[in-house]
Write a protein that holds these residues in place. Structure first.
Motif, PDB file in Angstrom:
ATOM      1  N   GLU A 137      -4.326   5.728 -26.896  1.00  0.00           N
ATOM      2  CA  GLU A 137      -2.975   5.341 -26.323  1.00  0.00           C
ATOM      3  C   GLU A 137      -3.254   4.727 -24.872  1.00  0.00           C
ATOM      4  O   GLU A 137      -2.780   3.655 -24.544  1.00  0.00           O
ATOM      5  CB  GLU A 137      -2.208   6.735 -26.183  1.00  0.00           C
ATOM      6  CG  GLU A 137      -1.038   6.184 -25.607  1.00  0.00           C
ATOM      7  CD  GLU A 137      -0.133   5.310 -26.802  1.00  0.00           C
ATOM      8  OE1 GLU A 137       0.919   4.809 -26.290  1.00  0.00           O
ATOM      9  OE2 GLU A 137      -0.323   5.505 -27.771  1.00  0.00           O
ATOM     10  N   ASP A 177       0.817   8.503 -35.566  1.00  0.00           N
ATOM     11  CA  ASP A 177       1.527   7.561 -34.769  1.00  0.00           C
ATOM     12  C   ASP A 177       0.862   6.707 -33.797  1.00  0.00           C
ATOM     13  O   ASP A 177       1.364   5.608 -33.549  1.00  0.00           O
ATOM     14  CB  ASP A 177       2.622   8.325 -34.108  1.00  0.00           C
ATOM     15  CG  ASP A 177       4.115   7.453 -33.873  1.00  0.00           C
ATOM     16  OD1 ASP A 177       4.244   6.965 -34.869  1.00  0.00           O
ATOM     17  OD2 ASP A 177       4.761   7.837 -32.745  1.00  0.00           O
ATOM     18  N   ARG A 178      -0.311   7.093 -33.472  1.00  0.00           N
ATOM     19  CA  ARG A 178      -1.206   6.050 -32.711  1.00  0.00           C
ATOM     20  C   ARG A 178      -1.735   5.006 -33.325  1.00  0.00           C
ATOM     21  O   ARG A 178      -2.316   3.919 -32.702  1.00  0.00           O
ATOM     22  CB  ARG A 178      -2.310   7.068 -32.003  1.00  0.00           C
ATOM     23  CG  ARG A 178      -1.981   7.427 -30.520  1.00  0.00           C
ATOM     24  CD  ARG A 178      -0.832   8.214 -30.408  1.00  0.00           C
ATOM     25  NE  ARG A 178      -0.781   8.841 -29.098  1.00  0.00           N
ATOM     26  CZ  ARG A 178       0.015   9.691 -28.631  1.00  0.00           C
ATOM     27  NH1 ARG A 178       0.553  10.331 -29.508  1.00  0.00           N
ATOM     28  NH2 ARG A 178      -0.050  10.067 -27.352  1.00  0.00           N
ATOM     29  N   ARG A 263       8.259   4.563 -31.010  1.00  0.00           N
ATOM     30  CA  ARG A 263       6.823   4.247 -30.842  1.00  0.00           C
ATOM     31  C   ARG A 263       6.611   3.135 -32.022  1.00  0.00           C
ATOM     32  O   ARG A 263       6.086   2.111 -31.941  1.00  0.00           O
ATOM     33  CB  ARG A 263       5.903   4.813 -30.477  1.00  0.00           C
ATOM     34  CG  ARG A 263       4.360   4.246 -30.460  1.00  0.00           C
ATOM     35  CD  ARG A 263       3.187   5.276 -30.726  1.00  0.00           C
ATOM     36  NE  ARG A 263       3.171   6.026 -29.531  1.00  0.00           N
ATOM     37  CZ  ARG A 263       3.232   7.474 -29.308  1.00  0.00           C
ATOM     38  NH1 ARG A 263       3.328   8.090 -30.358  1.00  0.00           N
ATOM     39  NH2 ARG A 263       2.936   8.165 -28.277  1.00  0.00           N
ATOM     40  N   THR A 266       8.576  -0.159 -31.764  1.00  0.00           N
ATOM     41  CA  THR A 266       7.838  -1.387 -31.038  1.00  0.00           C
ATOM     42  C   THR A 266       6.567  -1.638 -31.677  1.00  0.00           C
ATOM     43  O   THR A 266       6.371  -2.989 -31.650  1.00  0.00           O
ATOM     44  CB  THR A 266       7.497  -0.663 -29.625  1.00  0.00           C
ATOM     45  OG1 THR A 266       6.689   0.332 -29.666  1.00  0.00           O
ATOM     46  CG2 THR A 266       8.927  -0.370 -28.882  1.00  0.00           C
ATOM     47  N   TRP A 267       5.795  -0.910 -32.246  1.00  0.00           N
ATOM     48  CA  TRP A 267       4.483  -1.320 -33.009  1.00  0.00           C
ATOM     49  C   TRP A 267       4.880  -2.298 -34.221  1.00  0.00           C
ATOM     50  O   TRP A 267       4.169  -3.384 -34.415  1.00  0.00           O
ATOM     51  CB  TRP A 267       3.950  -0.252 -33.696  1.00  0.00           C
ATOM     52  CG  TRP A 267       2.827   0.375 -32.657  1.00  0.00           C
ATOM     53  CD1 TRP A 267       2.751   1.840 -32.270  1.00  0.00           C
ATOM     54  CD2 TRP A 267       1.783  -0.218 -31.997  1.00  0.00           C
ATOM     55  NE1 TRP A 267       1.594   2.034 -31.460  1.00  0.00           N
ATOM     56  CE2 TRP A 267       1.169   0.721 -31.056  1.00  0.00           C
ATOM     57  CE3 TRP A 267       1.566  -1.568 -31.757  1.00  0.00           C
ATOM     58  CZ2 TRP A 267      -0.013   0.511 -30.380  1.00  0.00           C
ATOM     59  CZ3 TRP A 267       0.511  -1.850 -30.992  1.00  0.00           C
ATOM     60  CH2 TRP A 267      -0.397  -0.818 -30.237  1.00  0.00           C
TER      61      TRP A 267
END
Length: 329
Positions: A137, A177-178, A263, A266-267
């Protein structure tokens, strides 16, 4: 993921240099063009990739040859149940100086590289998996109150086996989620497998990508120029609304116990911009959003257990949402 245009061999632009990476990797990896392009797109927007596939479908070979074509430092870590966080990020060493003085130095771990292959990441305990969270991150490692910056560029490609769960530790949602993309590597077609056999018959050594002819065709300057061009791409409000509506629909779907996080929204935007640039466009259309939606969102949603037992998959739910959420004209 669909195929992208072939670069013009005449004038060498950053886009052509990046697209030429596919041809270089293709010297040792037959097929898997969608997976390869997804990994390139992730690299262009500082994302990370989770590769899922059975053993022997060239997950490691793809990562190694991608690093060689981009002239990046490559490190592979085999994640095992006894792997410790210090085996990944590094550790503090104690040294005794002349006169009896003691000094401490930080020895960098394998995470200090350009492309880190976290092989079978789900075979190591959550404590070691969590050691990668800050690196993925923030592009940094904190140890004993000191922050150490990671090299630029930095990409994690993690692999896992979809059919073998004994002795594994499922990745927590925070770690999943990363990852920008979860890409599925499938078996090659008959024609592709015949080509693989022919190449091995001619003496291909998959353990030495340099001897196979893979060379650096894109540089860090090409990568930086590509990132700048992608950053400059603007997305029309109608397409922004489409991205938000699609992701919010996952939170309202009765088939899902967990929807896409902010998140993830946005990705999806960044992935769409990268796909538009790789396609030679200066703007994002709903087609780009649809092209990257499933690999970008499939690991961020959770199918309800009772539906999962009946065979419902995240991809099937996303297909339904892509068909029902209104597309801007």
């Amino acid at each position: 993921m669909t195929d992208l245009p072939t670069p013009d061999p005449g004038i060498r632009s950053p886009l052509q240099a990046v697209l030429a990476v596919r041809d270089e990797v293709g010297k040792v990896v037959v097929g898997q063009q969608g997976v390869l392009t997804g990994a390139i797109a992730a690299l262009l927007v500082n994302g990370h990739v989770l590769l899922e596939g059975v053993p022997g479908v060239a997950k490691t070979l793809l990562a190694k040859s991608l690093a060689a074509a981009f002239d990046m430092e490559f490190t592979r870590v085999q994640f095992t149940p006894d792997l410790m966080p210090s085996d990944v990020i590094g550790q503090q060493l104690v040294a005794q100086q002349p006169g009896g003085q003691v000094s401490f130095t930080f020895r960098q771990g394998p995470v200090f590289t350009n492309l880190l292959l976290a092989d079978e990441i789900n075979r190591t305990p959550p404590k070691t998996q969590a050691a990668l969270l800050e690196a993925m991150e923030e592009r940094q490692v904190s140890f004993d109150g000191t922050t150490h910056q990671l090299p630029e560029p930095f990409l994690v490609i993690a692999t896992q086996n979809p059919i073998e769960y004994e002795g594994t530790y499922p990745l927590p949602e925070a770690q999943l989620d990363r990852f920008l993309f979860k890409l599925n590597m499938t078996y090659p077609s008959v024609e592709q497998e015949l080509e693989m056999v022919a190449r091995h018959d001619r003496g291909l050594n998959p353990h030495d990508v340099r001897s196979a002819g893979v060379r650096a065709v894109a540089s860090s300057a090409d990568l930086a120029a590509g990132r700048a061009a992608i950053h400059a791409i603007r997305v029309e409000p109608a397409v922004q609304q489409y991205i938000v509506s699609l992701c919010r629909a996952t939170r309202e779907s009765p088939s899902l116990a967990l929807g896409v996080s902010p998140r993830g929204v946005t990705w999806l935007l960044h992935a769409s911009k990268a796909w538009a640039w790789l396609s030679g466009r200066e703007f994002v259309t709903p087609d780009e959003v649809k092209a990257v939606a499933k690999p970008c969102l499939r690991h961020r949603v959770m199918v309800r257990p009772e539906l999962e037992l009946e065979g419902t998959t995240a991809d099937a739910v996303l297909d339904g949402l892509l068909a029902t959420v209104p597309t801007p004209r």
